[in-house]
Every structure is written in C-alpha cells, then in structure tokens.
Design an enzyme around this catalytic site. Structure first.
Site, PDB file in Angstrom:
ATOM      1  N   ASN A  14       0.860  -1.180   0.000  1.00 33.84           N
ATOM      2  CA  ASN A  14       0.000   0.000   0.000  1.00 33.84           C
ATOM      3  C   ASN A  14       0.904   1.241   0.000  1.00 33.84           C
ATOM      4  O   ASN A  14       1.508   1.566   1.002  1.00 33.84           O
ATOM      5  CB  ASN A  14      -0.886  -0.033   1.257  1.00 33.84           C
ATOM      6  CG  ASN A  14      -1.857   1.129   1.302  1.00 33.84           C
ATOM      7  OD1 ASN A  14      -1.818   2.029   0.458  1.00 33.84           O
ATOM      8  ND2 ASN A  14      -2.726   1.119   2.296  1.00 33.84           N
TER       9      ASN A  14
ATOM     10  N   LYS B 231       3.528   0.775   2.894  1.00 29.04           N
ATOM     11  CA  LYS B 231       3.217  -0.253   3.888  1.00 29.04           C
ATOM     12  C   LYS B 231       3.251  -1.591   3.179  1.00 29.04           C
ATOM     13  O   LYS B 231       2.809  -1.699   2.040  1.00 29.04           O
ATOM     14  CB  LYS B 231       1.813  -0.039   4.459  1.00 29.04           C
ATOM     15  CG  LYS B 231       1.711   1.173   5.333  1.00 29.04           C
ATOM     16  CD  LYS B 231       0.346   1.186   6.034  1.00 29.04           C
ATOM     17  CE  LYS B 231       0.059   2.568   6.552  1.00 29.04           C
ATOM     18  NZ  LYS B 231      -1.238   3.086   6.254  1.00 29.04           N
TER      19      LYS B 231
ATOM     20  N   ARG C 124      -2.326  -1.937  -3.670  1.00 27.26           N
ATOM     21  CA  ARG C 124      -3.589  -1.240  -3.439  1.00 27.26           C
ATOM     22  C   ARG C 124      -3.634  -0.001  -4.339  1.00 27.26           C
ATOM     23  O   ARG C 124      -2.695   0.800  -4.345  1.00 27.26           O
ATOM     24  CB  ARG C 124      -3.686  -0.804  -1.986  1.00 27.26           C
ATOM     25  CG  ARG C 124      -4.909   0.025  -1.729  1.00 27.26           C
ATOM     26  CD  ARG C 124      -4.914   0.601  -0.341  1.00 27.26           C
ATOM     27  NE  ARG C 124      -6.123   1.365  -0.155  1.00 27.26           N
ATOM     28  CZ  ARG C 124      -6.174   2.521   0.498  1.00 27.26           C
ATOM     29  NH1 ARG C 124      -5.082   3.026   1.026  1.00 27.26           N
ATOM     30  NH2 ARG C 124      -7.301   3.152   0.626  1.00 27.26           N
TER      31      ARG C 124
ATOM     32  N   HIS D 132     -13.036   2.102   0.126  1.00 25.13           N
ATOM     33  CA  HIS D 132     -12.951   1.030   1.142  1.00 25.13           C
ATOM     34  C   HIS D 132     -13.444  -0.309   0.586  1.00 25.13           C
ATOM     35  O   HIS D 132     -13.815  -1.202   1.356  1.00 25.13           O
ATOM     36  CB  HIS D 132     -13.808   1.342   2.387  1.00 25.13           C
ATOM     37  CG  HIS D 132     -13.307   2.462   3.227  1.00 25.13           C
ATOM     38  ND1 HIS D 132     -14.159   3.274   3.929  1.00 25.13           N
ATOM     39  CD2 HIS D 132     -12.057   2.899   3.497  1.00 25.13           C
ATOM     40  CE1 HIS D 132     -13.453   4.172   4.606  1.00 25.13           C
ATOM     41  NE2 HIS D 132     -12.174   3.971   4.338  1.00 25.13           N
TER      42      HIS D 132
ATOM     43  N   HIS E 238     -17.957   0.311   7.928  1.00 26.80           N
ATOM     44  CA  HIS E 238     -16.505   0.469   8.061  1.00 26.80           C
ATOM     45  C   HIS E 238     -16.299   1.856   8.644  1.00 26.80           C
ATOM     46  O   HIS E 238     -16.359   2.859   7.936  1.00 26.80           O
ATOM     47  CB  HIS E 238     -15.828   0.332   6.688  1.00 26.80           C
ATOM     48  CG  HIS E 238     -14.346   0.574   6.717  1.00 26.80           C
ATOM     49  ND1 HIS E 238     -13.419  -0.403   6.423  1.00 26.80           N
ATOM     50  CD2 HIS E 238     -13.630   1.686   7.001  1.00 26.80           C
ATOM     51  CE1 HIS E 238     -12.198   0.101   6.542  1.00 26.80           C
ATOM     52  NE2 HIS E 238     -12.304   1.370   6.881  1.00 26.80           N
TER      53      HIS E 238
ATOM     54  N   GLY F 263     -13.764   4.139  10.692  1.00 28.12           N
ATOM     55  CA  GLY F 263     -12.454   4.453  11.276  1.00 28.12           C
ATOM     56  C   GLY F 263     -12.315   5.956  11.212  1.00 28.12           C
ATOM     57  O   GLY F 263     -13.313   6.670  11.340  1.00 28.12           O
TER      58      GLY F 263
ATOM     59  N   GLY G  58     -11.620   7.471   8.468  1.00 30.29           N
ATOM     60  CA  GLY G  58     -12.523   7.583   7.319  1.00 30.29           C
ATOM     61  C   GLY G  58     -13.624   6.558   7.529  1.00 30.29           C
ATOM     62  O   GLY G  58     -13.403   5.582   8.242  1.00 30.29           O
TER      63      GLY G  58
ATOM     64  N   ARG H  24     -13.395  14.692   7.702  1.00 26.22           N
ATOM     65  CA  ARG H  24     -14.180  14.976   6.495  1.00 26.22           C
ATOM     66  C   ARG H  24     -15.632  15.217   6.874  1.00 26.22           C
ATOM     67  O   ARG H  24     -16.156  14.593   7.807  1.00 26.22           O
ATOM     68  CB  ARG H  24     -14.123  13.795   5.523  1.00 26.22           C
ATOM     69  CG  ARG H  24     -12.742  13.508   4.995  1.00 26.22           C
ATOM     70  CD  ARG H  24     -12.847  12.452   3.896  1.00 26.22           C
ATOM     71  NE  ARG H  24     -11.560  11.893   3.586  1.00 26.22           N
ATOM     72  CZ  ARG H  24     -11.287  10.580   3.634  1.00 26.22           C
ATOM     73  NH1 ARG H  24     -12.227   9.697   3.957  1.00 26.22           N
ATOM     74  NH2 ARG H  24     -10.092  10.152   3.327  1.00 26.22           N
TER      75      ARG H  24
ATOM     76  N   ASP I 272      -9.957  12.351  16.797  1.00 26.02           N
ATOM     77  CA  ASP I 272      -9.855  10.936  17.177  1.00 26.02           C
ATOM     78  C   ASP I 272     -11.000  10.598  18.126  1.00 26.02           C
ATOM     79  O   ASP I 272     -11.196  11.276  19.139  1.00 26.02           O
ATOM     80  CB  ASP I 272      -8.497  10.691  17.860  1.00 26.02           C
ATOM     81  CG  ASP I 272      -8.231   9.215  18.059  1.00 26.02           C
ATOM     82  OD1 ASP I 272      -9.062   8.537  18.709  1.00 26.02           O
ATOM     83  OD2 ASP I 272      -7.208   8.731  17.566  1.00 26.02           O
TER      84      ASP I 272
ATOM     85  N   GLY J 240     -11.299   1.048  12.829  1.00 25.60           N
ATOM     86  CA  GLY J 240     -10.891   1.553  14.144  1.00 25.60           C
ATOM     87  C   GLY J 240     -12.010   1.741  15.148  1.00 25.60           C
ATOM     88  O   GLY J 240     -11.969   1.184  16.250  1.00 25.60           O
TER      89      GLY J 240
ATOM     90  N   ASN K  45     -13.431  -1.100  17.926  1.00 24.98           N
ATOM     91  CA  ASN K  45     -12.899  -0.775  19.267  1.00 24.98           C
ATOM     92  C   ASN K  45     -13.766   0.085  20.158  1.00 24.98           C
ATOM     93  O   ASN K  45     -13.363   0.372  21.285  1.00 24.98           O
ATOM     94  CB  ASN K  45     -11.551  -0.074  19.108  1.00 24.98           C
ATOM     95  CG  ASN K  45     -10.518  -0.989  18.498  1.00 24.98           C
ATOM     96  OD1 ASN K  45     -10.224  -2.043  19.047  1.00 24.98           O
ATOM     97  ND2 ASN K  45      -9.995  -0.610  17.350  1.00 24.98           N
TER      98      ASN K  45
ATOM     99  N   GLU L  66      -7.595  -5.641   5.116  1.00 21.51           N
ATOM    100  CA  GLU L  66      -7.455  -5.300   3.693  1.00 21.51           C
ATOM    101  C   GLU L  66      -6.189  -5.914   3.089  1.00 21.51           C
ATOM    102  O   GLU L  66      -6.202  -6.336   1.936  1.00 21.51           O
ATOM    103  CB  GLU L  66      -7.427  -3.765   3.547  1.00 21.51           C
ATOM    104  CG  GLU L  66      -8.794  -3.163   3.781  1.00 21.51           C
ATOM    105  CD  GLU L  66      -8.771  -1.697   4.194  1.00 21.51           C
ATOM    106  OE1 GLU L  66      -8.321  -1.404   5.320  1.00 21.51           O
ATOM    107  OE2 GLU L  66      -9.189  -0.852   3.399  1.00 21.51           O
TER     108      GLU L  66
HETATM  109  P1  ADP Z   1      -8.169   4.821   8.908  1.00 22.79           P
HETATM  110  O1  ADP Z   1      -7.755   3.482   8.347  1.00 22.79           O
HETATM  111  O2  ADP Z   1      -9.357   5.423   8.248  1.00 22.79           O
HETATM  112  O3  ADP Z   1      -7.044   5.782   9.096  1.00 22.79           O
HETATM  113  P2  ADP Z   1      -8.735   3.285  11.298  1.00 22.79           P
HETATM  114  O4  ADP Z   1      -9.685   2.275  10.784  1.00 22.79           O
HETATM  115  O5  ADP Z   1      -7.367   2.846  11.659  1.00 22.79           O
HETATM  116  O6  ADP Z   1      -8.677   4.566  10.370  1.00 22.79           O
HETATM  117  O7  ADP Z   1      -9.406   3.965  12.564  1.00 22.79           O
HETATM  118  C1  ADP Z   1      -8.727   4.925  13.314  1.00 22.79           C
HETATM  119  C2  ADP Z   1      -9.708   5.531  14.280  1.00 22.79           C
HETATM  120  O8  ADP Z   1     -10.294   4.522  15.082  1.00 22.79           O
HETATM  121  C3  ADP Z   1      -9.047   6.482  15.249  1.00 22.79           C
HETATM  122  O9  ADP Z   1      -8.980   7.776  14.750  1.00 22.79           O
HETATM  123  C4  ADP Z   1      -9.986   6.418  16.414  1.00 22.79           C
HETATM  124  O10 ADP Z   1     -10.950   7.421  16.207  1.00 22.79           O
HETATM  125  C5  ADP Z   1     -10.667   5.089  16.313  1.00 22.79           C
HETATM  126  N1  ADP Z   1     -10.316   4.198  17.434  1.00 22.79           N
HETATM  127  C6  ADP Z   1      -9.262   3.386  17.525  1.00 22.79           C
HETATM  128  N2  ADP Z   1      -9.247   2.748  18.717  1.00 22.79           N
HETATM  129  C7  ADP Z   1     -10.334   3.195  19.400  1.00 22.79           C
HETATM  130  C8  ADP Z   1     -10.886   2.942  20.698  1.00 22.79           C
HETATM  131  N3  ADP Z   1     -10.302   2.091  21.545  1.00 22.79           N
HETATM  132  N4  ADP Z   1     -12.017   3.578  21.038  1.00 22.79           N
HETATM  133  C9  ADP Z   1     -12.608   4.437  20.203  1.00 22.79           C
HETATM  134  N5  ADP Z   1     -12.136   4.723  18.963  1.00 22.79           N
HETATM  135  C10 ADP Z   1     -11.022   4.119  18.573  1.00 22.79           C
END
Ligand code: ADP
Length: 390
Positions: free
Chosen positions: A7, A14, A88, A177, A202, A204, A206, A235, A276, A324, A328, A377
């Site tokens: 990627n 990566k 990717r 995605h 999905h 995160g 994004g 965004r 975040d 993310g 989580n 991915e």
């Molecule tokens: P991307 O691939 O779009 O950069 P990710 O899928 O890695 O993003 O998601 C990152 C986001 O997930 C972080 O900005 C955060 O907001 C969220 N995140 C990660 N761990 C946690 C957690 N334990 N609790 C809440 N949100 C989390």
C-alpha cells in the site's frame, strides 16, 4: 507461495508478506517520510519489532531496502520466491470491477484515472514501478478500492446533476474502502455459509457504509470521492452542495474549501480540533459540549445510512461493525444499535463489551444480528493476488 501486499502513499509504503494459502504473515512493516527528512522504516517478524533510520529519497530506495531486509531476515532465500505482489490502488473508476494483473495498459489506465485521485493513483504507480525494478519475476496485481462497488446500478451511482457532467467528467459515485467491504462480505459468507443481506459499517477515521446483497455491493455511502456519506474524523460527509459556491463568494478558493472539507471538518470541525474518537469519548466524560455534539452527529449519520440501506435491501440479516471505531468502541456501537431500536435491533451489553475480535453483539431477540468483524485489507489484497497467480 509468498505473496506481498503493498500500500503506497505519496510518502509512505506499507507492506505485508504472506505465506499463501495458509494466510500466515511472515513480515509486515512500513516505510515512512519517503522523500522527506528524518525518514525511517520499521518491520515486525514474529511479533518482534525493528525500527531503523534510513535515507529514503524515493520509493525505489525503500523497495531496495525492503528486498534486502527480506533476504537478510531469511524471509526469502531468493527474490524469485516472491510470486505475487498486490498493489492497493485507490481509484479504478468504472474501468476495473476486479483485481487485475498489471501490464502496460493497466498502468496507463491507472495513470489516466489520476485525475480522479490526484494524490493516490500516482503514488500507487510509483510503487508499482519501483517493485518492477527490484522484484522482476513476481506477478504484480492492482487491487482497487472502488472495484467492489462496481455492481451498483445506475440509479444508485448517478447524481442528479446535468447528465453530461457524468459523460464528460466522469462525475458519479465510485465509493471507496471496497477491499475492506469485500473482505467482510466474504467473511460473513463463510460464517453464514450463504449470502445474506448485509449492512457493513466500516468506521475508522474515514468511514463508509455499504449495503450488500447476494455477495455484491448494492449501494455505498462514499461517492465521487471519499468525502461523501457519514461524518468522519476530518471529512464533512454529506452536505448541501450550495455551501461551496456560497463560501467561494465569501472569498475562499476551491483549494481552501478542499482543505476545509477534507482536513478541517467532521469531528475535528465541530470540536475545533479533536478528530480521534478516543479523545471525543474522553471529552464526553468531561462534559465537553462540542464532543457531545460531534458524537451525536456522527452516530446520527451512521444510523441514517443503516436505516436507508435497511429499506433499500428490504430488510437486513446482519449489521457489521469494522475498522478503528467499529472494532474498538463499544459505546459508539451501542449508541448506533439503540438508535435503531424502532427496527427491533437490540444490542447485548455484555457481548458488546468486546474489542478487536469477531463477536456477535446483538441480543438473541434482535431482529437483525449485529457483529464486530476486524477487517483485513492486506489479507484481501494477498488473497486476490494469490487467486490470480496460482
Ligand atoms: P483509517 O484506516 O481510516 O485511518 P482506522 O480504521 O485505523 O482509520 O481507525 C482509526 C480511528 O479509530 C481512530 O482515529 C480512532 O478514532 C478510532 N479508534 C481506535 N481505537 C479506538 C478505541 N479504543 N475507542 C474508540 N475509537 C477508537
């Protein structure tokens, strides 16, 4: 068979090498700050992490170092053991509906599509060319973020804009995605042993929501660019398009607006700096009103898409949370499930208190089953590549 999943970003690379079909990760890592000062790379083998500083003037130098590390760490004894390299690629538009083996015409098309993804497609091409130079015998494939969404019907992907904007400029919904949504779709096919109606969230930094039926994308929330759909970290997601000319009339340039809607909006825009969701959650605990508002908008935007896709699919069998936040954040998942209670959706508090692993999080009397499924991915890229190479 050894397959490398790659990627490339404009200043990063990566990678993850798999033994296929066993899906065993042999090494994973990241080159960062390529073309910038203080560049470095890190990799992980058997859970052990190594970090090194290195001069990385371009992606070619990163690939050269990578292949040397593969040899030095006995991941491969010779480079011809690497049979496939999956790259990717962010934008395949309507030119690619699946992963393809890269040849000159594929490269030309990826290059032509750079006009739709000016930051991302050129970076992928740089990576493709760099690996061609150093790993000559491997079959290279292009895995497109948009390919999975090519099954959308015209009434799903056309905007109600002058039709010749589509024919002349290619303005339509492409989604993003797709590699993640495809991975989750296949995962759930394996779980249910049949195709079910899925709504995949999905979420995160994004985020995109996709409606899936018969293993295919019916609709997705991202659009012409990844800025459409739900509220994201920085965004804005869906907005009234007329805000843009209004702000141009107020003195902003299109570049200012592009920066504002992609990098200064979403959770960050509302809170004045917090993007975040972990920090948003902390802010909520401290009673920060902007964090409370941002979270409400975020949850509402996800719920709106789930509800819309529930109707589009004529009911759903499963809602899946991934990425993310999806993997989580039990709090966010529960807020989303509670907001869907009018559809008979019910979360299970105890089961939902889970992070980063496959879990069924809905209660037994929920009308729709809800799950957490970690996305992968890199593995999807390796699997697609393996299928083409073997
Ligand atoms: P991307 O691939 O779009 O950069 P990710 O899928 O890695 O993003 O998601 C990152 C986001 O997930 C972080 O900005 C955060 O907001 C969220 N995140 C990660 N761990 C946690 C957690 N334990 N609790 C809440 N949100 C989390």
């Amino acid at each position: 068979m050894k397959i490398l999943s790659v990627n490339c970003g404009s200043s990063s690379l990566k990678f993850q090498m798999y033994e296929m079909p066993e899906k065993e990760v042999l090494i994973s890592g990241n080159f960062e700050r390529i073309g910038l000062e203080n560049s470095f790379y890190s990799y992980k083998i058997n859970g052990e992490k190594t970090k090194k500083e290195a001069s990385l003037p371009n992606h070619g130098e990163a690939v050269k170092i990578l292949v040397q590390e593969l040899l030095d760490n006995n991941i491969v004894n010779s480079l011809d053991e690497i049979k496939g390299i999956g790259h990717r690629v962010v934008q395949g538009a309507d030119k690619f509906d699946r992963t393809v083996i890269i040849d000159e015409s594929v490269k030309e098309t990826i290059s032509e599509l750079s006009k739709l993804a000016p930051l991302h497609n050129p970076a992928a091409l740089i990576g493709i060319n760099a690996f061609e130079q150093y790993v000559k015998d491997a079959t290279a494939t292009a895995v497109f973020d948009t390919a999975f969404h090519q099954t959308m019907k015209e009434e799903q992907y056309i905007y109600a804009l002058p039709y010749d904007w589509y024919t002349k400029y290619g303005i339509r919904k492409y989604g993003a995605h797709g590699t993640s949504h495809k991975y989750i779709t296949k995962y759930m096919q394996d779980y249910f042993k049949e195709n079910k109606k899925l709504i995949i969230c999905h979420i995160g930094s994004g985020g995109s929501i996709t409606a899936v039926k018969d293993g295919k994308c019916v609709d997705t929330s991202m659009g012409f660019t990844p800025n459409a759909g739900i509220v994201m970290g920085t965004r804005c997601g869906d907005i009234d398009a007329s805000i843009i000319p209004f702000m141009i009339d107020n003195g902003l340039t299109s570049k200012d607006i592009d920066t504002a809607i992609n990098k200064e909006s979403g959770l960050k825009g509302i809170t004045g700096g917090i993007s975040d969701s972990r920090d948003i959650e902390d802010g909520i605990k401290e009673g920060n009103k902007k964090c409370i508002l941002a979270q409400k908008l975020f949850v509402r935007s996800v719920v709106n898409y789930i509800a819309k896709y529930y109707v589009l699919l004529n009911g759903a069998d499963a809602i899946i949370f991934t990425a993310g936040i999806g993997e989580n954040s039990p709090e966010t998942r529960m807020q989303i499930m509670e907001s869907l209670s009018s559809l008979g959706i019910k979360g299970d508090n105890e089961a939902n208190n889970s992070r980063g692993k496959f879990t069924k999080i809905s209660s037994s009397d929920s009308t729709v089953e809800c799950f957490v499924v970690p996305t992968n991915e890199e593995l999807m890229i390796a699997e697609d590549t393996y299928e083409l190479v073997k």
